[in-house]
Design a protein around this motif. Structure first.
Motif, PDB file in Angstrom:
ATOM      1  N   VAL A 185      13.006  10.068  62.481  1.00 44.12           N
ATOM      2  CA  VAL A 185      14.131  10.608  63.486  1.00 44.12           C
ATOM      3  C   VAL A 185      15.350  10.788  62.320  1.00 44.12           C
ATOM      4  CG1 VAL A 185      15.440  10.719  65.341  1.00 44.12           C
ATOM      5  CG2 VAL A 185      12.964   9.795  65.405  1.00 44.12           C
ATOM      6  N   ALA A 186      15.787   9.512  61.871  1.00 45.73           N
ATOM      7  CA  ALA A 186      16.919   9.730  60.960  1.00 45.73           C
ATOM      8  C   ALA A 186      16.819  10.859  59.943  1.00 45.73           C
ATOM      9  CB  ALA A 186      16.993   8.332  60.345  1.00 45.73           C
ATOM     10  N   LEU A 187      15.691  11.066  59.331  1.00 46.03           N
ATOM     11  CA  LEU A 187      15.612  12.091  58.412  1.00 46.03           C
ATOM     12  C   LEU A 187      15.783  13.457  58.986  1.00 46.03           C
ATOM     13  CD1 LEU A 187      12.757  10.232  56.022  1.00 46.03           C
ATOM     14  CD2 LEU A 187      15.011  10.932  55.394  1.00 46.03           C
ATOM     15  N   GLY A 188      14.996  13.697  60.204  1.00 40.23           N
ATOM     16  CA  GLY A 188      14.975  14.896  61.047  1.00 40.23           C
ATOM     17  C   GLY A 188      16.451  15.249  61.202  1.00 40.23           C
ATOM     18  N   ILE A 189      17.299  14.342  61.687  1.00 39.68           N
ATOM     19  CA  ILE A 189      18.667  14.612  62.019  1.00 39.68           C
ATOM     20  C   ILE A 189      19.339  14.844  60.883  1.00 39.68           C
ATOM     21  CG2 ILE A 189      20.743  13.807  62.770  1.00 39.68           C
ATOM     22  CD1 ILE A 189      18.871  14.414  65.093  1.00 39.68           C
ATOM     23  N   GLY A 190      18.968  13.956  59.726  1.00 35.54           N
ATOM     24  CA  GLY A 190      19.734  14.275  58.397  1.00 35.54           C
ATOM     25  C   GLY A 190      19.524  15.602  57.490  1.00 35.54           C
ATOM     26  N   VAL A 191      18.209  16.214  57.903  1.00 33.02           N
ATOM     27  CA  VAL A 191      17.923  17.391  57.227  1.00 33.02           C
ATOM     28  C   VAL A 191      18.626  18.500  57.988  1.00 33.02           C
ATOM     29  CG1 VAL A 191      15.894  16.504  56.135  1.00 33.02           C
ATOM     30  CG2 VAL A 191      15.933  17.988  58.062  1.00 33.02           C
ATOM     31  N   GLY A 192      19.317  18.435  59.164  1.00 30.12           N
ATOM     32  CA  GLY A 192      19.784  19.388  59.660  1.00 30.12           C
ATOM     33  C   GLY A 192      19.039  20.029  60.834  1.00 30.12           C
ATOM     34  N   SER A 193      18.248  19.191  61.423  1.00 25.53           N
ATOM     35  CA  SER A 193      17.256  19.659  62.684  1.00 25.53           C
ATOM     36  C   SER A 193      18.277  20.038  63.823  1.00 25.53           C
ATOM     37  CB  SER A 193      16.455  18.768  63.106  1.00 25.53           C
ATOM     38  OG  SER A 193      15.629  18.615  62.091  1.00 25.53           O
ATOM     39  N   GLY A 194      17.959  20.981  64.670  1.00 25.99           N
ATOM     40  CA  GLY A 194      18.710  21.406  65.983  1.00 25.99           C
ATOM     41  C   GLY A 194      18.259  20.117  67.011  1.00 25.99           C
ATOM     42  N   TYR A 195      17.098  20.112  67.100  1.00 25.52           N
ATOM     43  CA  TYR A 195      16.309  19.011  68.025  1.00 25.52           C
ATOM     44  C   TYR A 195      14.927  18.799  67.076  1.00 25.52           C
ATOM     45  CZ  TYR A 195      13.180  22.253  70.867  1.00 25.52           C
ATOM     46  OH  TYR A 195      12.238  22.857  71.194  1.00 25.52           O
ATOM     47  N   LEU A 196      14.237  17.738  67.640  1.00 26.95           N
ATOM     48  CA  LEU A 196      12.993  17.468  67.205  1.00 26.95           C
ATOM     49  C   LEU A 196      12.055  17.306  68.251  1.00 26.95           C
ATOM     50  CD1 LEU A 196      14.541  14.530  64.691  1.00 26.95           C
ATOM     51  CD2 LEU A 196      13.561  16.269  63.984  1.00 26.95           C
ATOM     52  N   PHE A 197      10.846  17.861  68.286  1.00 22.24           N
ATOM     53  CA  PHE A 197       9.700  17.708  69.006  1.00 22.24           C
ATOM     54  C   PHE A 197       8.532  16.983  68.274  1.00 22.24           C
ATOM     55  CE2 PHE A 197       9.394  22.016  67.310  1.00 22.24           C
ATOM     56  CZ  PHE A 197       8.135  22.068  66.889  1.00 22.24           C
ATOM     57  N   GLN A 198       7.867  16.114  69.002  1.00 26.85           N
ATOM     58  CA  GLN A 198       7.036  15.151  68.395  1.00 26.85           C
ATOM     59  C   GLN A 198       5.534  16.180  68.551  1.00 26.85           C
ATOM     60  OE1 GLN A 198       6.156  12.127  70.938  1.00 26.85           O
ATOM     61  NE2 GLN A 198       5.053  10.839  69.155  1.00 26.85           N
ATOM     62  N   THR A 199       4.775  15.568  67.456  1.00 26.34           N
ATOM     63  CA  THR A 199       3.755  16.472  67.153  1.00 26.34           C
ATOM     64  C   THR A 199       2.697  15.527  66.287  1.00 26.34           C
ATOM     65  OG1 THR A 199       2.352  18.461  66.415  1.00 26.34           O
ATOM     66  CG2 THR A 199       4.053  17.582  65.055  1.00 26.34           C
ATOM     67  N   ASP A 200       1.603  15.714  65.657  1.00 28.32           N
ATOM     68  CA  ASP A 200       0.888  14.910  65.012  1.00 28.32           C
ATOM     69  C   ASP A 200       0.423  15.888  63.525  1.00 28.32           C
ATOM     70  OD1 ASP A 200      -1.746  16.211  65.304  1.00 28.32           O
ATOM     71  OD2 ASP A 200      -1.880  15.144  67.122  1.00 28.32           O
ATOM     72  N   PHE A 201       0.055  15.187  62.536  1.00 29.60           N
ATOM     73  CA  PHE A 201      -0.377  15.725  61.347  1.00 29.60           C
ATOM     74  C   PHE A 201      -1.301  16.948  61.738  1.00 29.60           C
ATOM     75  CE2 PHE A 201       2.242  12.968  59.560  1.00 29.60           C
ATOM     76  CZ  PHE A 201       2.575  13.110  58.008  1.00 29.60           C
TER      77      PHE A 201
END
Length: 355
Positions: A185-201
């Motif tokens: 999540v920290a990386l997702g926020i760090g790269v500039g995501s608007g919001y993060l939604f969960q998935t799997d590979f």
């Protein structure tokens, strides 16, 4: 997590409000983020992380065009730009952003540097999901995580510089340290995501391959070509055919969809357009649905992965790719497009100055 409602479906997402940038920087304050690859996603993610205050280095093949691009972007050899293997050694989080083919080729090198406690980060689930074909099987004592921005690295960077964000999915394949969630999540926020939604590979790569081959690229290009051909065969000029097929969609209508949805776009068109679009919508959906079902089956069976891997292994792949792109670029449809783009009003003052 925040809860969003999509009709009758409720989904948990991560926004910048409950996981602000300051928290993300604190979570990763002792980490060295090594960006492996500086092609499609690498520049945007690396520069956004750097600008957001994270400790970032870039790994790239020396004397390559992408090495030169990294230098031009401000990365300094020996300071925060290194050969790929040295970056693997220095990094505690390895962001594996090479192409799928590049990931397969470099995997033996990366794997030997994945010591206990490190994190292996992807922006595409391809290599892990299809590991029987790729050979990418991570060690059990590292975190394996994913952040997949829903757009190109160029868009990710552009929106970041505009103070906006690009939505991303995130996934945890393996939590060896107990810190995989806060890391991803920290990386997702760090790269500039608007919001993060969960998935799997698996879901990420299935949706991604379907989207790229479908409405995002393959289906869109095919529909453009079909309508343009019908208009031209019935005597319409290239300007008329292109403007009615591509220009009006990309410059006028899709921004309205992006702003407030498809119904908003319909509401801002003439009643004649509304009625015709509503009447024909279901016919196009019903015609396309069997093709999309075939496409998804080809993706989920691994057939699309096999085709991709085999194609990328061919020594003349890049030559054949350029031939295919040249055929598209030199078609009347996209030659018309090149001319129309030059005539957009915002281009004229610059061209008048040059002339």
């Amino acid at each position: 997590m925040a809860k969003l409602k999509f009709g009758n479906v409720e989904e948990e997402v991560v926004t910048r409000e409950e996981f602000p940038l300051e928290k993300a920087v604190e979570v990763l304050k002792d980490e060295t983020i090594a960006i492996l690859g500086y092609g499609v996603q690498g520049p945007g993610q690396a520069l956004n992380l750097k600008d957001n205050g994270f400790n970032v280095i870039v790994g790239q093949r020396k004397d390559s065009k992408t090495w030169e691009k990294a230098v031009a972007d401000g990365w300094v050899p020996g300071k925060d730009l290194f050969e790929l293997e040295e970056a693997c050694e220095r990094g505690t989080i390895l962001q594996y952003l090479l192409s799928d083919a590049g990931q397969i080729a470099l995997w033996p090198t990366v794997k030997k540097h994945l010591t206990a406690g490190k994190a292996l980060y992807f922006s595409h689930g391809f290599g892990v999901t299809f590991n029987e074909q790729t050979g990418i099987v991570p060690p059990k004592d590292v975190d394996v995580i994913l952040v997949a921005p829903k757009g190109s690295g160029t868009s990710l960077r552009r929106l970041f510089l505009e103070g906006k964000g690009l939505n991303s999915s995130y996934a945890i394949y393996q939590d060896a340290t107990g810190r995989a969630y806060e890391r991803v999540v920290a990386l997702g926020i760090g790269v500039g995501s608007g919001y993060l939604f969960q998935t799997d590979f698996k879901k990420e790569v299935y949706s991604d391959l379907t989207g790229e081959r479908g409405i995002l690229m393959g289906a869109l290009a095919g529909m453009f070509e079909a309508q343009y051909q019908v208009l031209r065969e019935n005597g319409h000029s290239p300007s008329e055919a292109f403007n009615e097929t591509v220009e009006e969609l990309t410059q006028s209508l899709m921004p309205l969809v992006a702003e407030n949805g498809m119904d908003w776009m319909y509401a801002n068109c003439s009643t004649t357009a509304q009625r015709g679009a509503l009447d024909w919508r279901h016919r196009f959906r019903d015609a396309a649905l069997p093709v999309f079902k075939q496409l998804y089956e080809s993706v989920s069976s691994g057939n699309e992965a096999r085709i991709t891997i085999e194609a990328n292994r061919q020594s003349d792949y890049r030559v054949k790719l350029e031939e295919e792109l040249k055929e598209m670029r030199e078609s009347e449809l996209w030659q018309a497009g090149a001319t129309v783009r030059q005539l957009r009003p915002e281009r004229q003052p610059q061209e008048d100055t040059v002339n």
